[in-house]
Design a protein around this motif. Sequence first.
Motif, short mmCIF file in Angstrom:
data_model
loop_
_atom_site.label_atom_id
_atom_site.label_comp_id
_atom_site.label_asym_id
_atom_site.label_seq_id
_atom_site.Cartn_x
_atom_site.Cartn_y
_atom_site.Cartn_z
N ALA A 55 5.62 11.58 1.30
CA ALA A 55 5.39 11.81 -0.13
C ALA A 55 5.11 10.49 -0.81
N GLY A 56 4.26 10.55 -1.83
CA GLY A 56 4.01 9.38 -2.65
C GLY A 56 5.11 9.24 -3.69
N GLY A 57 5.40 8.00 -4.03
CA GLY A 57 6.44 7.73 -5.02
C GLY A 57 5.90 6.93 -6.19
N GLN A 58 6.35 5.68 -6.32
CA GLN A 58 5.98 4.91 -7.49
C GLN A 58 4.62 4.25 -7.34
N TYR A 59 4.04 3.93 -8.48
CA TYR A 59 2.73 3.29 -8.52
C TYR A 59 2.70 2.28 -9.66
N VAL A 60 1.72 1.38 -9.62
CA VAL A 60 1.60 0.34 -10.64
C VAL A 60 1.15 1.00 -11.94
N ASP A 61 2.01 0.93 -12.93
CA ASP A 61 1.76 1.60 -14.20
C ASP A 61 1.12 0.63 -15.19
N ALA A 62 -0.09 0.94 -15.61
CA ALA A 62 -0.85 0.04 -16.49
C ALA A 62 -0.19 -0.13 -17.84
N GLU A 63 0.54 0.87 -18.30
CA GLU A 63 1.15 0.80 -19.64
C GLU A 63 2.47 0.04 -19.64
N ARG A 83 -2.98 -5.49 -14.23
CA ARG A 83 -4.31 -5.98 -14.61
C ARG A 83 -5.28 -5.94 -13.43
N LEU A 84 -4.77 -6.22 -12.24
CA LEU A 84 -5.65 -6.33 -11.06
C LEU A 84 -5.61 -5.09 -10.16
N ILE A 85 -4.48 -4.40 -10.13
CA ILE A 85 -4.39 -3.20 -9.27
C ILE A 85 -3.76 -2.03 -10.06
N PRO A 86 -4.35 -1.65 -11.19
CA PRO A 86 -3.78 -0.57 -11.98
C PRO A 86 -3.77 0.75 -11.21
N GLY A 87 -2.66 1.46 -11.30
CA GLY A 87 -2.55 2.76 -10.65
C GLY A 87 -2.33 2.72 -9.16
N PHE A 88 -2.24 1.52 -8.58
CA PHE A 88 -2.08 1.40 -7.13
C PHE A 88 -0.74 2.00 -6.71
N GLU A 89 -0.79 2.93 -5.77
CA GLU A 89 0.43 3.58 -5.28
C GLU A 89 1.03 2.73 -4.16
N TYR A 90 2.28 2.32 -4.37
CA TYR A 90 2.89 1.41 -3.40
C TYR A 90 4.24 1.90 -2.87
N GLY A 91 4.79 2.92 -3.47
CA GLY A 91 6.09 3.42 -3.03
C GLY A 91 5.95 4.78 -2.37
N PHE A 92 6.69 4.97 -1.29
CA PHE A 92 6.56 6.21 -0.53
C PHE A 92 7.91 6.67 0.02
N VAL A 93 8.00 7.97 0.27
CA VAL A 93 9.15 8.54 0.97
C VAL A 93 8.74 8.73 2.43
N MET A 94 9.65 8.38 3.34
CA MET A 94 9.35 8.46 4.77
C MET A 94 10.45 9.20 5.53
N PHE A 95 10.04 9.97 6.50
CA PHE A 95 10.98 10.64 7.41
C PHE A 95 10.88 10.00 8.78
N GLY A 96 12.00 10.05 9.51
CA GLY A 96 12.03 9.59 10.89
C GLY A 96 12.18 10.76 11.84
N PRO A 97 12.43 10.50 13.13
CA PRO A 97 12.48 11.56 14.14
C PRO A 97 13.60 12.56 13.93
N SER A 98 14.67 12.16 13.26
CA SER A 98 15.79 13.09 13.06
C SER A 98 15.37 14.28 12.20
N GLN A 126 -6.29 6.23 0.03
CA GLN A 126 -7.10 5.02 -0.03
C GLN A 126 -6.25 3.79 -0.32
N ASP A 127 -5.21 3.94 -1.15
CA ASP A 127 -4.31 2.82 -1.41
C ASP A 127 -3.59 2.39 -0.14
N VAL A 128 -3.16 3.37 0.65
CA VAL A 128 -2.49 3.07 1.92
C VAL A 128 -3.43 2.29 2.84
N LEU A 129 -4.67 2.74 2.93
CA LEU A 129 -5.64 2.10 3.81
C LEU A 129 -6.04 0.72 3.29
#
Length: 349
Positions: free
Chosen positions: A119-127, A229-244, A307-310
């Motif tokens: 899941a996607g989480g937080q992103y760079v908020d321009a405001e 200013r340089l990466i507005p809206g860039f999604e950088y936070g994510f939720v991750m699951f492991g093998p369990s 695209q942000d991930v890549l």
Amino acid sequence: MPKVDMLSTVAGQKAKLIFAALIIAALVLVVLPGCTKEEAKLVHLKIVDLPYTPYMVFHIAEDEGYFYEQGLEVEFVKFTSVTQALPLLVTGDLDVAAGSISAGIFNAIAQDMNIKIVAGGQYVDAEQGNVALMVRKDLYDSGELDTVAEIKGRQVAMSCTACIYDFGMAKIMEDAGLTLSDVKTARMSPQDIVAAFANQAIEATTIGSLQIGQLNSGGYAVTLESFSRLIPGFEYGFVMFGPSILKDNPEAGKKFMVAYLKGARQYMQGKTERNLEIAQKYLEMDRETLLQTPFSHVQTDGTVHAQDVLDFQDWAYDSGLVDKKVTIEQLVDTSFADYANQILGPANN
């Protein structure tokens, strides 16, 4: 004893037994629902906990009973960065991780470790300016450090390794005609960064919303450049699951995601009285500081911006932080968020 009396006695005993059985059955029907709800074995999940405002989503889900509704009990495991949590996620000693994208995620998946962004989480908020390069206020006010160019040769503190802070700082430095190699990087916990600014032990940091609020509230630092200013809206936070979860208990993953997205939707209602109450409890900050703190926006439907991930992976690869690129299919599994959105319906915010 006459035969009729014997038959009558037997019939009476049978009637009593039947009546008693009916009473017991009625009691079972009354008592069992309560026992099932209270005593049924809950699925225990270990979740990463970091000192940043988006982690309030987990605590909202816990305090409001969203996890319990899904038959889950959660244990919060504290770290200073998601990088530290990744090894435990890989081994199954941690069920859920969340935090900044980092080179470590790509390297783990490239080595066939069974972890996924779910899941996607937080992103760079321009405001709000929720991620920024900050410098000491005294240096800024004196003019000694009031431009990006003047940061060359200085030490910049960051709380994670090869993560959003490095990525954003690289963009800021490139915009000023510099590179990351033009500064000295110090890795410190978020709490230590705030303390170091208070003691004037460091000059600059790239940092997230909670510490921005603390540094502003204390008068220790000012924002020199916002990532927005340089990466507005860039999604950088994510939720991750492991093998369990991915391998052993995907049903628990679905239930977790329902509770998580309910928490995210409440979190995105902003600084309501209830959200502030939960924030004060778990972030251990006073109300006034919280009111000055940007609440990093999070995705209320778990959308992953591929695209942000890549783009991050390309930067990490070019920077020598990632040895081998992986595909988006290897990185991301949206099925859990898809399921949760079907249950919850579309998000309103």
